[in-house]
Design a protein around this motif. Sequence first.
Motif, mmCIF file in Angstrom:
data_model
loop_
_atom_site.group_PDB
_atom_site.id
_atom_site.type_symbol
_atom_site.label_atom_id
_atom_site.label_comp_id
_atom_site.label_asym_id
_atom_site.label_seq_id
_atom_site.Cartn_x
_atom_site.Cartn_y
_atom_site.Cartn_z
ATOM 1 N N ILE A 57 0.837 -1.196 0.000
ATOM 2 C CA ILE A 57 0.000 0.000 0.000
ATOM 3 C C ILE A 57 0.878 1.254 0.000
ATOM 4 O O ILE A 57 0.592 2.240 -0.705
ATOM 5 N N TYR A 58 1.951 1.228 0.754
ATOM 6 C CA TYR A 58 2.876 2.365 0.795
ATOM 7 C C TYR A 58 3.456 2.644 -0.590
ATOM 8 O O TYR A 58 3.469 3.798 -1.054
ATOM 9 N N LEU A 59 3.911 1.616 -1.277
ATOM 10 C CA LEU A 59 4.506 1.801 -2.598
ATOM 11 C C LEU A 59 3.475 2.270 -3.619
ATOM 12 O O LEU A 59 3.788 3.077 -4.502
ATOM 13 N N LEU A 60 2.246 1.773 -3.521
ATOM 14 C CA LEU A 60 1.203 2.227 -4.440
ATOM 15 C C LEU A 60 0.828 3.686 -4.181
ATOM 16 O O LEU A 60 0.463 4.408 -5.111
ATOM 17 N N CYS A 61 0.904 4.121 -2.934
ATOM 18 C CA CYS A 61 0.672 5.533 -2.637
ATOM 19 C C CYS A 61 1.760 6.397 -3.261
ATOM 20 O O CYS A 61 1.511 7.540 -3.664
ATOM 21 N N LYS A 62 2.971 5.858 -3.338
ATOM 22 C CA LYS A 62 4.075 6.573 -3.958
ATOM 23 C C LYS A 62 3.966 6.558 -5.483
ATOM 24 O O LYS A 62 4.581 7.384 -6.165
ATOM 25 N N HIS A 63 3.208 5.604 -6.025
ATOM 26 C CA HIS A 63 3.052 5.463 -7.474
ATOM 27 C C HIS A 63 1.565 5.338 -7.804
ATOM 28 O O HIS A 63 1.073 4.246 -8.107
ATOM 29 N N PRO A 64 0.822 6.440 -7.745
ATOM 30 C CA PRO A 64 -0.644 6.407 -7.911
ATOM 31 C C PRO A 64 -1.105 5.789 -9.227
ATOM 32 O O PRO A 64 -2.147 5.130 -9.261
ATOM 33 N N TYR A 65 -0.356 5.987 -10.321
ATOM 34 C CA TYR A 65 -0.796 5.425 -11.600
ATOM 35 C C TYR A 65 -0.781 3.907 -11.576
ATOM 36 O O TYR A 65 -1.590 3.248 -12.243
ATOM 37 N N MET A 66 0.120 3.307 -10.792
ATOM 38 C CA MET A 66 0.141 1.855 -10.660
ATOM 39 C C MET A 66 -1.078 1.386 -9.868
ATOM 40 O O MET A 66 -1.637 0.324 -10.150
ATOM 41 N N GLN A 67 -1.466 2.179 -8.899
ATOM 42 C CA GLN A 67 -2.660 1.861 -8.111
ATOM 43 C C GLN A 67 -3.891 1.792 -9.023
ATOM 44 O O GLN A 67 -4.713 0.877 -8.908
ATOM 45 N N GLU A 68 -3.985 2.735 -9.957
ATOM 46 C CA GLU A 68 -5.107 2.745 -10.890
ATOM 47 C C GLU A 68 -5.021 1.604 -11.886
ATOM 48 O O GLU A 68 -6.040 1.033 -12.284
ATOM 49 N N GLU A 69 -3.815 1.266 -12.297
ATOM 50 C CA GLU A 69 -3.644 0.164 -13.244
ATOM 51 C C GLU A 69 -4.091 -1.159 -12.626
ATOM 52 O O GLU A 69 -4.736 -1.981 -13.286
ATOM 53 N N ILE A 70 -3.762 -1.364 -11.370
ATOM 54 C CA ILE A 70 -4.185 -2.589 -10.688
ATOM 55 C C ILE A 70 -5.701 -2.585 -10.504
ATOM 56 O O ILE A 70 -6.360 -3.622 -10.674
ATOM 57 N N PHE A 71 -6.271 -1.425 -10.184
ATOM 58 C CA PHE A 71 -7.722 -1.319 -10.046
ATOM 59 C C PHE A 71 -8.422 -1.741 -11.343
ATOM 60 O O PHE A 71 -9.398 -2.506 -11.322
ATOM 61 N N GLN A 72 -7.934 -1.260 -12.479
ATOM 62 C CA GLN A 72 -8.537 -1.605 -13.765
ATOM 63 C C GLN A 72 -8.383 -3.098 -14.055
ATOM 64 O O GLN A 72 -9.302 -3.743 -14.577
ATOM 65 N N GLU A 73 -7.223 -3.660 -13.705
ATOM 66 C CA GLU A 73 -6.995 -5.090 -13.930
ATOM 67 C C GLU A 73 -7.952 -5.926 -13.087
ATOM 68 O O GLU A 73 -8.531 -6.915 -13.580
ATOM 69 N N VAL A 74 -8.121 -5.562 -11.824
ATOM 70 C CA VAL A 74 -9.035 -6.285 -10.932
ATOM 71 C C VAL A 74 -10.464 -6.183 -11.454
ATOM 72 O O VAL A 74 -11.215 -7.173 -11.461
ATOM 73 N N LYS A 75 -10.839 -5.004 -11.903
ATOM 74 C CA LYS A 75 -12.190 -4.777 -12.417
ATOM 75 C C LYS A 75 -12.461 -5.657 -13.635
ATOM 76 O O LYS A 75 -13.532 -6.269 -13.761
ATOM 77 N N GLU A 76 -11.484 -5.746 -14.540
ATOM 78 C CA GLU A 76 -11.647 -6.561 -15.745
ATOM 79 C C GLU A 76 -11.620 -8.053 -15.418
ATOM 80 O O GLU A 76 -12.378 -8.843 -15.991
ATOM 81 N N ALA A 77 -10.740 -8.453 -14.490
ATOM 82 C CA ALA A 77 -10.609 -9.874 -14.148
ATOM 83 C C ALA A 77 -11.865 -10.415 -13.474
ATOM 84 O O ALA A 77 -12.259 -11.567 -13.679
ATOM 85 N N THR A 78 -12.508 -9.576 -12.660
ATOM 86 C CA THR A 78 -13.696 -10.014 -11.925
ATOM 87 C C THR A 78 -14.991 -9.673 -12.661
ATOM 88 O O THR A 78 -16.059 -10.156 -12.291
ATOM 89 N N ARG A 79 -14.894 -8.795 -13.668
ATOM 90 C CA ARG A 79 -16.077 -8.313 -14.404
ATOM 91 C C ARG A 79 -17.093 -7.713 -13.438
ATOM 92 O O ARG A 79 -18.303 -7.955 -13.545
#
Length: 247
Positions: A57-79
């Motif tokens: 969580i700390y590293l994702l806070c330091k890299h917000p665009y990665m946080q969004e990329e993972i969010f999109q991946e989770v959203k697509e994987a789970t539909r």
Amino acid sequence: MNNAKSNLEKKEDIISRFMAEMEHDPENITYEYLRDITLNFVIAGKDTTAGTLSWFIYLLCKHPYMQEEIFQEVKEATRAGQDICINEFVKKITIESLDKMKYLHAALSETLRLYPSVPLNSKSCFSDDTLPDGFNVNRGDVVFYMPYPMGRMEILWGDDAENFQPERWLDDDGSVRNESPFKFTAFQAGPRICLGKDFAYTQMKIFAAVLLHFFKFKLCSKSNDVHYKTMLTLHIDQGLYVLAYLR
């Protein structure tokens, strides 16, 4: 006894499953064995998994665009739709959907490379031996190795070894790249490699997927760099303070 057995078989937690198996294999699965298994999961899997998720969580806070990329991946994987409730979302987290979360897996591996759960480890020599670099060790000697600095060595990871870069764990086709456990030592290697490695990844991916689907995380202060505290496991000194915003 039949009712108790029936109740155990209805439960899906790992302890209940072991207890149900005791009926089929009482000689090998004893209460002492079950006690040792339970302690192993609690001691080896609690602080290590929680600590890794904190650093993640700390590293994702330091890299917000990665946080969004993972969010999109989770959203697509789970539909999953944006208005889904948490109970319905959890039902969509399956082995198949978790396997599709390649970037999340890579980000967790990169977290463990930079912030391994056990930063310092040791092995005792059972007999005289010669290490791969030609150094001789004797029976009874203790050999220390340090996953923390090893994860930051340019000779192993390249000029960008200090950078948080999940892409280093992905091949050109997007599949997860498996590094040698003797290079990536977060789970140890050889005959003593961590038996709970796959379980740990699954557990961390489930928690990360749920958290990132429903929340955005930001550090309480933009300049809030954290420091580690070396104990048996690698803690964040003074804890991690973040703000969680509903998506």
